[in-house]
Design a protein around this motif. Sequence first.
Motif, PDB file in Angstrom:
ATOM      1  N   ARG A  23      -6.593  -1.395  -0.802  1.00 28.28           N
ATOM      2  CA  ARG A  23      -5.882  -0.354  -0.322  1.00 28.28           C
ATOM      3  C   ARG A  23      -6.450   0.263   1.153  1.00 28.28           C
ATOM      4  O   ARG A  23      -7.457   0.150   0.832  1.00 28.28           O
ATOM      5  CB  ARG A  23      -5.582   0.951  -1.312  1.00 28.28           C
ATOM      6  CG  ARG A  23      -4.659   1.868  -0.892  1.00 28.28           C
ATOM      7  CD  ARG A  23      -4.783   3.324  -1.779  1.00 28.28           C
ATOM      8  NE  ARG A  23      -4.145   4.256  -1.163  1.00 28.28           N
ATOM      9  CZ  ARG A  23      -3.025   4.689  -1.738  1.00 28.28           C
ATOM     10  NH1 ARG A  23      -2.639   4.324  -2.934  1.00 28.28           N
ATOM     11  NH2 ARG A  23      -2.554   5.846  -1.485  1.00 28.28           N
ATOM     12  N   PRO A  24      -5.608   0.291   2.127  1.00 28.74           N
ATOM     13  CA  PRO A  24      -6.122   0.862   3.576  1.00 28.74           C
ATOM     14  C   PRO A  24      -6.504   2.087   3.188  1.00 28.74           C
ATOM     15  O   PRO A  24      -6.210   2.952   2.424  1.00 28.74           O
ATOM     16  CB  PRO A  24      -5.100   0.942   4.369  1.00 28.74           C
ATOM     17  CG  PRO A  24      -3.788  -0.095   3.716  1.00 28.74           C
ATOM     18  CD  PRO A  24      -4.205  -0.026   2.059  1.00 28.74           C
ATOM     19  N   VAL A  25      -7.835   2.249   4.044  1.00 22.68           N
ATOM     20  CA  VAL A  25      -8.598   3.491   3.804  1.00 22.68           C
ATOM     21  C   VAL A  25      -7.535   4.862   4.182  1.00 22.68           C
ATOM     22  O   VAL A  25      -7.489   5.765   3.566  1.00 22.68           O
ATOM     23  CB  VAL A  25      -9.774   3.561   4.805  1.00 22.68           C
ATOM     24  CG1 VAL A  25     -10.456   4.917   4.715  1.00 22.68           C
ATOM     25  CG2 VAL A  25     -10.872   2.377   4.234  1.00 22.68           C
ATOM     26  N   GLU A  26      -6.972   4.709   5.353  1.00 24.81           N
ATOM     27  CA  GLU A  26      -5.934   5.731   5.907  1.00 24.81           C
ATOM     28  C   GLU A  26      -4.687   5.277   6.015  1.00 24.81           C
ATOM     29  O   GLU A  26      -4.412   4.304   6.858  1.00 24.81           O
ATOM     30  CB  GLU A  26      -6.476   6.256   7.260  1.00 24.81           C
ATOM     31  CG  GLU A  26      -7.776   6.826   7.153  1.00 24.81           C
ATOM     32  CD  GLU A  26      -8.117   7.144   8.705  1.00 24.81           C
ATOM     33  OE1 GLU A  26      -7.247   7.631   9.507  1.00 24.81           O
ATOM     34  OE2 GLU A  26      -9.368   7.188   8.863  1.00 24.81           O
ATOM     35  N   PRO A  27      -3.885   4.934   4.906  1.00 22.41           N
ATOM     36  CA  PRO A  27      -2.721   4.390   4.625  1.00 22.41           C
ATOM     37  C   PRO A  27      -1.653   4.553   5.886  1.00 22.41           C
ATOM     38  O   PRO A  27      -1.047   3.802   6.445  1.00 22.41           O
ATOM     39  CB  PRO A  27      -2.154   4.530   3.378  1.00 22.41           C
ATOM     40  CG  PRO A  27      -3.423   5.037   2.549  1.00 22.41           C
ATOM     41  CD  PRO A  27      -4.296   5.848   3.628  1.00 22.41           C
ATOM     42  N   ALA A  35       0.359  -0.890  12.312  1.00 25.03           N
ATOM     43  CA  ALA A  35       0.831  -2.244  11.872  1.00 25.03           C
ATOM     44  C   ALA A  35       2.309  -2.055  12.572  1.00 25.03           C
ATOM     45  O   ALA A  35       2.882  -3.239  12.768  1.00 25.03           O
ATOM     46  CB  ALA A  35       0.975  -2.220  10.175  1.00 25.03           C
ATOM     47  N   TRP A  50      -2.979   3.074   9.200  1.00 29.57           N
ATOM     48  CA  TRP A  50      -2.775   1.910   9.102  1.00 29.57           C
ATOM     49  C   TRP A  50      -1.368   1.497   9.337  1.00 29.57           C
ATOM     50  O   TRP A  50      -0.987   0.462  10.157  1.00 29.57           O
ATOM     51  CB  TRP A  50      -3.246   1.381   7.725  1.00 29.57           C
ATOM     52  CG  TRP A  50      -3.054  -0.024   7.471  1.00 29.57           C
ATOM     53  CD1 TRP A  50      -4.193  -1.059   8.135  1.00 29.57           C
ATOM     54  CD2 TRP A  50      -2.033  -0.863   7.015  1.00 29.57           C
ATOM     55  NE1 TRP A  50      -3.623  -2.335   7.690  1.00 29.57           N
ATOM     56  CE2 TRP A  50      -2.293  -2.459   7.222  1.00 29.57           C
ATOM     57  CE3 TRP A  50      -0.737  -0.338   6.546  1.00 29.57           C
ATOM     58  CZ2 TRP A  50      -1.272  -3.234   6.864  1.00 29.57           C
ATOM     59  CZ3 TRP A  50       0.344  -1.512   6.492  1.00 29.57           C
ATOM     60  CH2 TRP A  50      -0.111  -2.808   6.281  1.00 29.57           C
ATOM     61  N   CYS A  74      -2.826  -7.978   2.907  1.00 28.52           N
ATOM     62  CA  CYS A  74      -4.419  -7.391   2.639  1.00 28.52           C
ATOM     63  C   CYS A  74      -5.147  -7.529   1.456  1.00 28.52           C
ATOM     64  O   CYS A  74      -6.120  -7.498   1.357  1.00 28.52           O
ATOM     65  CB  CYS A  74      -4.158  -5.955   2.939  1.00 28.52           C
ATOM     66  SG  CYS A  74      -3.976  -5.579   4.796  1.00 28.52           S
ATOM     67  N   LEU A  81       1.051  -5.832   4.599  1.00 23.10           N
ATOM     68  CA  LEU A  81       0.274  -5.007   3.466  1.00 23.10           C
ATOM     69  C   LEU A  81      -0.080  -5.957   2.339  1.00 23.10           C
ATOM     70  O   LEU A  81      -1.288  -6.003   1.772  1.00 23.10           O
ATOM     71  CB  LEU A  81       1.203  -3.836   3.151  1.00 23.10           C
ATOM     72  CG  LEU A  81       0.435  -2.996   1.956  1.00 23.10           C
ATOM     73  CD1 LEU A  81      -0.879  -2.379   2.706  1.00 23.10           C
ATOM     74  CD2 LEU A  81       1.453  -1.865   1.667  1.00 23.10           C
TER      75      LEU A  81
END
Length: 172
Positions: A44-48, A55, A51, A40, A37
């Motif tokens: 921020r990831p779109v759909e945490p 991961a 994601w 990255c 994370l």
Amino acid sequence: MDLVKELGPLLSAEAAAEAPAAGVEPADLEQAVWVRLLECGPARPVEPARWLRRAVRAEARRARRRTRREVPYGHRPDLVGGAQPEGPGFEQRLLDREQHRALRSAVARLPGRCPQLMGALLSPRDLTYREIAGELGISQGSLGPIRSRCLGCLRRMLAAEVAAPGLRGRER
């Protein structure tokens, strides 16, 4: 840092679920995902939650591959007095390849959607039932019964090709 508070419990649960199969500690999996994370960057990831699940699965696969490939220094027979390396000999490797060939051939001869389903289930991509259902255009709820029927067909096909196991200690 609210992302850490938000995803922490989910990460702990996912890591605890995946760690035993990967042969690692859940804390090691968690740490690897947090590092991923951080790599990255500030985005921020779109759909945490999605994601994070992916991961964790990816890190678990990486850990499984690593444990298969890594050999501790103390167990290297070729380093001690010129001993021959242990492992399957030529004949065993040949027999293993023949078994894999027979299995692949039997899977290809399965009826209906079975070859595609078995291919998706055995895929190195480690697909979930939802992803398999989406790829094959089948409802997720029907995957289990179809899988069961396919495995039954495969079992019957291979019974004729593969010798039956011994009695395993039972008297005749």
